[in-house]
Enzyme design. Structure first.
Site, mmCIF file in Angstrom:
data_model
loop_
_atom_site.group_PDB
_atom_site.id
_atom_site.type_symbol
_atom_site.label_atom_id
_atom_site.label_comp_id
_atom_site.label_asym_id
_atom_site.label_seq_id
_atom_site.Cartn_x
_atom_site.Cartn_y
_atom_site.Cartn_z
ATOM 1 N N SER A 84 0.870 -1.239 -0.041
ATOM 2 C CA SER A 84 -0.345 -0.032 0.487
ATOM 3 C C SER A 84 0.855 0.943 0.126
ATOM 4 O O SER A 84 2.318 1.582 1.184
ATOM 5 C CB SER A 84 -0.540 0.214 1.311
ATOM 6 O OG SER A 84 -1.740 -1.089 1.198
ATOM 7 N N THR A 85 1.873 1.557 -1.076
ATOM 8 C CA THR A 85 2.458 2.748 -1.042
ATOM 9 C C THR A 85 1.930 4.245 -0.430
ATOM 10 O O THR A 85 2.600 4.885 -0.146
ATOM 11 C CB THR A 85 2.859 3.127 -2.513
ATOM 12 O OG1 THR A 85 1.225 3.409 -3.514
ATOM 13 C CG2 THR A 85 3.095 1.820 -3.452
ATOM 14 N N CYS A 86 -0.043 4.137 -0.293
ATOM 15 C CA CYS A 86 -0.231 5.333 -0.491
ATOM 16 C C CYS A 86 0.044 5.390 1.688
ATOM 17 O O CYS A 86 0.068 6.524 2.663
ATOM 18 C CB CYS A 86 -1.742 5.663 0.153
ATOM 19 S SG CYS A 86 -1.901 6.058 -1.294
ATOM 20 N N CYS A 87 0.217 4.232 2.474
ATOM 21 C CA CYS A 87 0.649 4.446 3.624
ATOM 22 C C CYS A 87 2.190 3.861 4.012
ATOM 23 O O CYS A 87 2.529 3.008 5.627
ATOM 24 C CB CYS A 87 0.184 4.076 4.301
ATOM 25 S SG CYS A 87 -0.567 2.266 4.291
#
Length: 854
Positions: A818-821
């Protein structure tokens, strides 16, 4: 401030003296002359006083294994006459004792011992001793001498003259504008010791100073701001998250009970990390909370020491808030060993609260005495990465390190006075020589400065400007990928991510203001991406991915990939098979005159410099030096662009006529992008043959043209950079530091990855984690870069990585991220080899964050 300085010199005149001395020192660096005598001052002798009744063992050499020359019984009234030139090594700090005698006022009978030859060595304190331990002997302070002289002075009606015994005091006596009657008495110098410090060894150049500074700065912690009472024990504090505004990290150490650090993350995933100073041993560690914070109160706390692969649980604290009213949570007490990293993990909060609040962190430590860079620090194993230094003895390197540290101490003491107020403005892009100090010749020495980075951060903070609304940009990455595969399909480059971003970030109407790109570090997502035909929501990962895509279009990491944009070209070193180490570099395209785009690239670089994002532009060191404002030369710097051409031009001037005739050289040349340039032509426009006696003139013309081939483009990038970053900040950086702050660390070691990795819902000793690190250790640097991109959307450090558990709905599935986090979800694998194979496949093939694609 050092002891034994002249108290009659006002503070303002001290600063004047230091600035004047700095100016002379900079001239010495520029001209490669020895530093001034006052900077290298060593007193011929100093007086020390014994602190207790004991026996001193005086040794032949500064080593515990050395022969004992004499054993001397001493009392608190015993005086030691020692050489002003001390020595520090692995064992501790040593004094060279010349004479031992009783104090003038002593009523005890103490034998006087004059030591033969150059004296004998006394270990003043061990490298393992604590700052709380009493020293065997202490210097006789100026105040004590003054008391004795006042007695004499009262009788003769004469004011005592200050005695100057420190190099700082001698600098001020030499350069400060003071009246003769206010001057002090300088203790005669040790001429031999001064000459040893001043001497520039044959063959020692600025490159050697630069290498020495790099070695020292790699082992020098920069003191962080806002450490408060923790300053003496901690190098820095890291946190899992913080709430902007009232919940800032600085509130932990501001000693104000009304402020607090508040997290802004997920339940059970909060932590505080203390990077402890070398040699500190924790006596007590606690947190202060307020009962008024209710469900923000921490309920379960785990204290862990060590690195990710070698961690140790020190304590687990469970608090029942229904049964206690204590607001101080005691975590650790009376440890017996040093831990470099201590992490406080808050696993749960009262009444299942999501975030936590901490009012302060309280720490008390024993601390080992600091020896700085002792002589044994410069042994061979520390010089492996610095071959320039390996031909010099550790004694020579040690002495040079002393004088460079003195120089930096002077600089740090007045650095806030050296930058005029007008230079702090963003809009000021010119240096007309009005600065008190020319930083140009200091660049490679500056990494030793402890205060420089704090000043740079201040310059960035006061010039920051966050927008009210976040821009939304629509990106078609499918079209961009098609363009990369066939650049001719979009001659105007409109399909590229670069052009889509450039157009999407422009003001939409006349009333809209253009972006300043001067965002603060708290503004961590500069724009929001809406990806066409992709089923994702950009919460930060898409934004970072757009930066990575843009950088890949400008400077492809694959040497065989087509150039998607015309703004940079591969350096000739990429195609020359000559073993040059700069074979992955790019240079601005000399033939591209779209200077507005170059300026925008400079603004993006400035935004990365200010924030936490990176833009990986693999530019040649020659270009970075030009951007930061360092001087560059043909022989030293242009080989990072075209080593073969530099070698050929230099050999051309030294060729004999027979060899020259074979070359068949014409009055023509090629630029870095392959554009031919004719310097002299015949009537038909063809290049004239180069005559032997014309080769010097030809060589100089080639040097001038190649060094200036991309002047316009570099100037445009620098103009954009200076619209975002104050010029005063750039002047205090080396080109290596500018590259790192824009592009991140080029080398991704396993150790660096471990230091930036944190665990959520999974323990470090879990089998999945062990398989993961085993795979990473087998990865190449490129594969580790791809792994970072897969987890975070970035290709370089620094960036935090979080490892969590994964789903188990199939056998040996691909890893998920999950690149967002910045989170990697680890699955269970049947064996270590399978885990490595699946992870490697993912980093090479799952490069899109569009979950519809895999």
């Amino acid at each position: 401030m050092a002891e034994n300085i002249n108290p009659n010199v006002p503070a303002a005149r001290r600063k004047i003296a230091r600035i004047r001395c700095l100016q002379d020192c900079i001239e010495c660096l520029q001209m490669r002359k020895p530093f001034p005598d006052c900077l290298c001052y060593v007193p011929s002798q100093l007086e020390y006083k014994a602190t207790c009744k004991t026996t001193f063992k005086l040794l032949e050499e500064p080593s515990k294994e050395s022969k004992v020359v004499k054993e001397v019984a001493v009392t608190p009234s015993t005086l030691l006459l020692v050489s002003g030139e001390d020595l520090c090594n692995d064992e501790g700090k040593w004094l060279r004792v010349l004479k031992v005698s009783g104090a003038p006022s002593s009523t005890e009978t103490v034998s006087e011992h004059t030591l033969p030859g150059n004296g004998a060595w006394l270990l003043l304190f061990s490298s393992r001793s604590s700052t709380e331990e009493t020293l065997m002997a202490v210097p006789v302070r100026y105040e004590e001498e003054k008391k004795e002289e006042k007695k004499i002075g009262a009788f003769f009606f004469k004011k005592p003259v200050p005695k100057i015994k420190s190099w700082e005091g001698v600098v001020e006596e030499t350069y400060a504008p003071i009246l003769k009657r206010h001057r002090g008495e300088i203790t005669p110098p040790d001429e031999k010791a001064v000459r040893r410090l001043k001497s520039l060894e044959r063959g020692w150049t600025m490159e050697h100073d630069s290498a020495l500074v790099q070695l020292m700065s790699q082992n020098l912690f920069q003191e962080a701001e806002n450490l408060g009472s923790l300053r003496g024990f901690v190098d820095s504090i890291g946190v899992s998250s913080y709430s902007a505004g009232d919940g800032e990290t600085a509130n932990l150490t501001d000693e104000d009970p009304n402020t607090y650090w508040e997290t802004d993350g997920s339940e059970g995933l909060h932590w505080l990390r203390l990077n402890m100073r070398k040699g500190t041993i924790i006596k007590s560690l606690s947190l202060t909370v307020s009962l008024a914070d209710d469900n923000y109160l921490p309920e379960t706390i785990v204290v862990v020491a060590g690195e990710a692969d070698d961690s140790k649980v020190l304590n687990i604290v469970n608090i029942d808030w229904d049964k206690t009213t204590e607001t101080e949570i005691k975590l650790l007490s009376n440890l017996t060993e040093h831990y470099s990293i201590v992490t406080i993990r808050i696993k749960s909060c009262k009444s299942h609260g999501i975030d936590t609040r901490i009012r302060s962190i309280n720490l008390n430590c024993l601390e080992e005495r600091s020896l700085g860079f002792d002589q044994d620090f410069f042994k061979e194993e520390h010089l492996v990465r610095y071959p320039q230094l390996q031909s010099f003895s550790r004694e020579i390197i040690y002495r040079r390190s002393i004088v460079l540290q003195r120089f930096i101490w002077l600089l740090d003491s007045v650095i806030h006075c050296l930058i005029p107020a007008w230079q702090l403005a963003i809009d000021n892009h010119s240096n007309d020589g009005n600065s008190l100090i020319n930083m140009q010749h200091l660049r490679q020495i500056l990494p030793l400065s402890r205060k420089r980075l704090t000043l740079i951060d201040t310059l960035l903070k006061v010039s920051a400007s966050d927008p009210v609304d976040r821009k939304i940009v629509y990106l078609n990455r499918h079209a961009a990928l098609a363009h990369r595969a066939d650049p001719a399909s979009s001659p105007d480059y409109s399909s590229t991510v670069f052009m889509q971003l450039h157009e999407g970030l422009k003001p939409r109407n006349r009333s809209s203001s253009p972006l300043t790109y001067r965002w603060s570090t708290a503004y961590d997502q500069w724009w929001e991406c809406k990806f066409i035909s992709e089923g994702i929501v950009d919460q930060g990962g898409g934004f970072r991915d757009s930066l990575s895509d843009l950088a890949e279009e400008l400077c492809p990491s694959d040497p065989d990939a087509a150039m998607a944009l015309p703004y940079f070209v591969r350096t000739p070193n990429q195609t020359n098979d000559d073993g040059n180490v700069n074979r992955d570099c790019y240079i601005p395209n000399p033939s591209c005159n779209d200077l507005d785009k170059f300026e925008w690239i400079g603004q993006l670089m400035g935004a990365c410099f200010r924030g936490r994002e990176i833009l990986i532009l693999s530019l040649a060191p020659y270009v970075w030096k030009r951007l930061v404002g360092e001087s560059s030369t043909w022989l030293q710097d242009f080989p990072t662009v075209d080593a073969a051409e530099v070698g050929l031009i230099e050999s051309l001037t030294n060729m004999d006529p027979e060899t020259f005739a074979i070359t068949g050289r014409m009055w023509s040349m090629l630029l870095s992008d392959g554009t031919p340039v004719t310097l002299k032509c015949d009537n038909d426009g063809n290049p004239c043959p180069l005559a032997y006696d014309e080769r010097e003139d030809y060589a100089q013309q080639v040097r001038n043209i190649r060094l200036s081939e991309c002047d316009k483009q570099i100037k445009a990038i620098r103009t954009g950079l200076l619209k975002v970053v104050p010029e005063a900040a750039l002047e205090m950086l080396t080109w290596q530091e500018l590259e790192t702050r824009v592009c991140g660390e080029p080398e991704i070691s396993v150790e660096a990855l471990m230091k930036n990795t944190y665990y959520q819902h999974i323990e470090e000793y879990d089998q999945r984690v062990k398989f993961f690190w085993s795979a990473v250790k087998n990865f190449t640097n490129e594969e580790r870069s791809r792994l970072l991109r897969f987890i975070t959307g970035r290709r370089r450090l620094p960036v935090s990585i979080f490892i969590s558990t994964g789903k188990n709905d199939s056998d040996d599935p691909l890893p998920e991220s999950s690149t967002c986090c910045n989170t990697l979800h680890l699955h269970k694998y049947s064996d270590e080899k399978t885990a490595e194979d699946r992870l490697r496949y993912a980093v090479y093939n799952c490069v899109s964050i569009d979950t519809d694609e895999y």
